[in-house]
Motif scaffolding. Structure first.
Motif, PDB file in Angstrom:
ATOM      1  N   GLY A  35     -20.038  10.014  21.181  1.00 21.08           N
ATOM      2  CA  GLY A  35     -20.953   9.537  22.694  1.00 21.08           C
ATOM      3  C   GLY A  35     -21.089   8.477  22.953  1.00 21.08           C
ATOM      4  N   VAL A  36     -22.217   7.562  21.620  1.00 26.40           N
ATOM      5  CA  VAL A  36     -22.198   6.111  21.739  1.00 26.40           C
ATOM      6  C   VAL A  36     -21.559   5.579  21.375  1.00 26.40           C
ATOM      7  N   THR A  37     -21.272   5.726  20.211  1.00 26.39           N
ATOM      8  CA  THR A  37     -20.766   4.620  18.808  1.00 26.39           C
ATOM      9  C   THR A  37     -19.555   5.416  18.655  1.00 26.39           C
ATOM     10  N   ALA A  38     -18.160   4.193  19.211  1.00 24.85           N
ATOM     11  CA  ALA A  38     -16.575   5.058  18.738  1.00 24.85           C
ATOM     12  C   ALA A  38     -15.718   3.798  17.792  1.00 24.85           C
ATOM     13  N   TYR A  39     -15.676   4.440  16.386  1.00 30.34           N
ATOM     14  CA  TYR A  39     -15.387   4.133  15.382  1.00 30.34           C
ATOM     15  C   TYR A  39     -13.658   4.472  15.407  1.00 30.34           C
ATOM     16  N   ASN A  40     -13.265   2.745  15.951  1.00 32.15           N
ATOM     17  CA  ASN A  40     -11.294   3.447  14.901  1.00 32.15           C
ATOM     18  C   ASN A  40     -11.187   2.241  14.210  1.00 32.15           C
ATOM     19  N   GLU A  41      -9.739   2.963  13.114  1.00 35.67           N
ATOM     20  CA  GLU A  41      -9.406   2.306  12.089  1.00 35.67           C
ATOM     21  C   GLU A  41      -8.601   2.725  11.351  1.00 35.67           C
ATOM     22  N   THR A  42      -7.643   1.811  10.628  1.00 36.21           N
ATOM     23  CA  THR A  42      -6.429   2.115  10.726  1.00 36.21           C
ATOM     24  C   THR A  42      -6.682   1.325   9.200  1.00 36.21           C
ATOM     25  N   ALA A  43      -6.610   2.324   8.018  1.00 38.80           N
ATOM     26  CA  ALA A  43      -6.610   1.688   6.560  1.00 38.80           C
ATOM     27  C   ALA A  43      -5.721   1.621   6.317  1.00 38.80           C
ATOM     28  N   ASN A  44      -4.896   0.874   5.092  1.00 40.40           N
ATOM     29  CA  ASN A  44      -4.050   0.688   4.707  1.00 40.40           C
ATOM     30  C   ASN A  44      -4.704   0.976   3.031  1.00 40.40           C
ATOM     31  N   TYR A  45      -3.958   1.769   2.729  1.00 40.04           N
ATOM     32  CA  TYR A  45      -4.844   2.399   1.050  1.00 40.04           C
ATOM     33  C   TYR A  45      -3.814   2.309  -0.184  1.00 40.04           C
ATOM     34  N   TYR A  65       0.985  -0.988   0.717  1.00 40.17           N
ATOM     35  CA  TYR A  65      -0.142  -0.201   0.205  1.00 40.17           C
ATOM     36  C   TYR A  65       0.927   1.436   0.223  1.00 40.17           C
ATOM     37  N   THR A  66       0.109   2.233  -0.327  1.00 42.34           N
ATOM     38  CA  THR A  66       0.736   3.476  -0.484  1.00 42.34           C
ATOM     39  C   THR A  66       1.094   4.650   0.611  1.00 42.34           C
ATOM     40  N   LYS A  67      -0.324   4.189   1.451  1.00 38.16           N
ATOM     41  CA  LYS A  67      -1.060   4.959   3.023  1.00 38.16           C
ATOM     42  C   LYS A  67      -1.611   4.291   3.640  1.00 38.16           C
ATOM     43  N   ILE A  68      -0.783   4.839   5.184  1.00 33.17           N
ATOM     44  CA  ILE A  68      -2.105   4.361   6.348  1.00 33.17           C
ATOM     45  C   ILE A  68      -2.636   5.697   6.471  1.00 33.17           C
ATOM     46  N   ILE A  69      -3.881   4.860   6.704  1.00 30.61           N
ATOM     47  CA  ILE A  69      -4.821   6.319   7.254  1.00 30.61           C
ATOM     48  C   ILE A  69      -5.542   5.699   8.429  1.00 30.61           C
ATOM     49  N   ASP A  70      -5.561   6.684   9.468  1.00 35.03           N
ATOM     50  CA  ASP A  70      -5.948   6.664  11.295  1.00 35.03           C
ATOM     51  C   ASP A  70      -7.793   7.410  10.774  1.00 35.03           C
ATOM     52  N   ILE A  71      -8.487   6.714  11.334  1.00 39.24           N
ATOM     53  CA  ILE A  71      -9.662   7.542  11.466  1.00 39.24           C
ATOM     54  C   ILE A  71     -10.048   7.076  12.960  1.00 39.24           C
ATOM     55  N   HIS A  72     -11.309   8.448  13.458  1.00 35.72           N
ATOM     56  CA  HIS A  72     -11.462   8.008  14.706  1.00 35.72           C
ATOM     57  C   HIS A  72     -12.362   8.945  14.803  1.00 35.72           C
ATOM     58  N   TYR A  73     -13.364   8.459  15.132  1.00 36.50           N
ATOM     59  CA  TYR A  73     -15.203   8.698  14.710  1.00 36.50           C
ATOM     60  C   TYR A  73     -15.411   8.511  16.411  1.00 36.50           C
ATOM     61  N   ASN A  74     -16.419   9.719  17.255  1.00 37.43           N
ATOM     62  CA  ASN A  74     -17.071   8.944  18.200  1.00 37.43           C
ATOM     63  C   ASN A  74     -18.266  10.446  17.899  1.00 37.43           C
TER      64      ASN A  74
END
Lengths: 174, 123
Positions: free
Chosen positions: B113-123, B102-111
């Motif tokens: 208050g009820v749902t938290a979503y965290n992802e490390t995407a290889n893109y 992959y060329t990029k590593i992307i960290d995504i954090h979403y919260n």
């Protein structure tokens, strides 16, 4: 107590009474089935339909890096007519019979660098909302190159730069 | 029964067992409605479309090559998500190590208050 006979009968009686009480409680509490989802299922379907329509509009035709989706160029060129036509077409199309009767009203939210505030401008609508509609809100993030070089012609109050804006659509069935 | 006579104790015992098993079946039916309710609530509260949308926007933003533009877009997404979606969104893009698929590593954090979503995407 007069005498100590019949103790087992008493215990049986108490046990039977408890079981009957518990049974009655379970029966009564079972009949009141409460599902909060019931009233919202049609809303959820409308929301999904609107989201899918916006997602379709925001999908480029090719996977090339420079490819622009329909929604991107609509927002960039402030092309309200094209948005109205495309969105209504996607939402109201059916596999057969008459068209559906969905109406919408769209706002665009953007951030202003100077004041660092989130502002909004009204984009377009298919009908003025009276306030009595039972509308759902669907949104789509759009990345717009609103630089003069790229020919961005969003309303004048929007910064001339590459930016992410949020398209918010109120959607209701007439 | 007690002191009357000692006959038919097996029948009485079986009667108890059957009534208890009916009782437990009743509890099972009672609980099933509660399960339906919590599931429906879970589905209603889960911001599926928001997360998918944020994710696609972040992946698209990672293609921006000009650093100043990328910072602008990052601020746009964070502040608009906070003001319109009541959600805290932050993300970062780093280059993948050399030799990686992959060329990029992307960290995504979403919260929200009820749902938290965290992802490390290889893109």
């Amino acid at each position: 107590m007069v005498n100590s006979e019949g103790q087992l009968f008493t215990i049986e009686g108490i046990a039977a009474g408890l079981i009957m009480l518990l049974t009655a409680f379970i029966v009564v509490s079972t009949t009141s089935i409460y599902t909060p989802g019931d009233t919202h299922i049609s809303d959820m379907q409308l929301e999904q339909l609107g989201s899918d329509a916006l997602r379709m509009m925001n999908t480029p035709n090719t996977s090339a890096d420079s490819a622009e989706s329909a929604l991107q160029s609509i927002i960039k060129n402030n092309d309200t007519d094209r948005f109205r036509e495309t969105f209504l077409w996607f939402c109201n199309n059916k596999t057969g019979g008459a068209y559906d009767i969905l109406q919408f009203s769209t706002d665009v939210y953007y951030r202003k660098t100077l004041t660092t505030s989130v502002n909004r401008f009204h984009f377009t609508e298919s009908r003025k909302p009276t306030g009595g509609e039972h509308a759902v809100r669907v949104t789509e993030w759009v990345q717009v190159d609103n630089t003069i070089l790229a020919g961005g012609s969003m309303p004048a109050e929007v910064d001339n730069r590459v930016q992410a804006v949020l398209v918010e659509v109120l959607l209701w069935r007439d | 029964m007690a002191r009357l006579n000692d006959d038919a104790q097996w029948i009485v015992l079986m009667g108890f067992i059957v009534s208890f098993s009916l009782f437990f079946l009743g509890i099972v039916i009672n609980q099933s409605t509660v399960v339906g309710q919590t599931t429906a609530e879970g589905v209603l509260e889960f911001p599926k479309n928001d997360i998918l949308d944020i994710r696609s926007e972040v992946l698209q933003s990672s293609k921006i090559t000009v650093a100043a533009d990328f910072d602008d877009v990052k601020k746009d997404i964070s502040s608009i998500a906070l003001s319109r979606k009541n959600a805290i969104v932050s993300f970062g893009v780093t280059q993948a190590p050399p030799g990686s698929t992959y060329t990029k590593i992307i960290d995504i954090h979403y919260n929200n208050g009820v749902t938290a979503y965290n992802e490390t995407a290889n893109y």
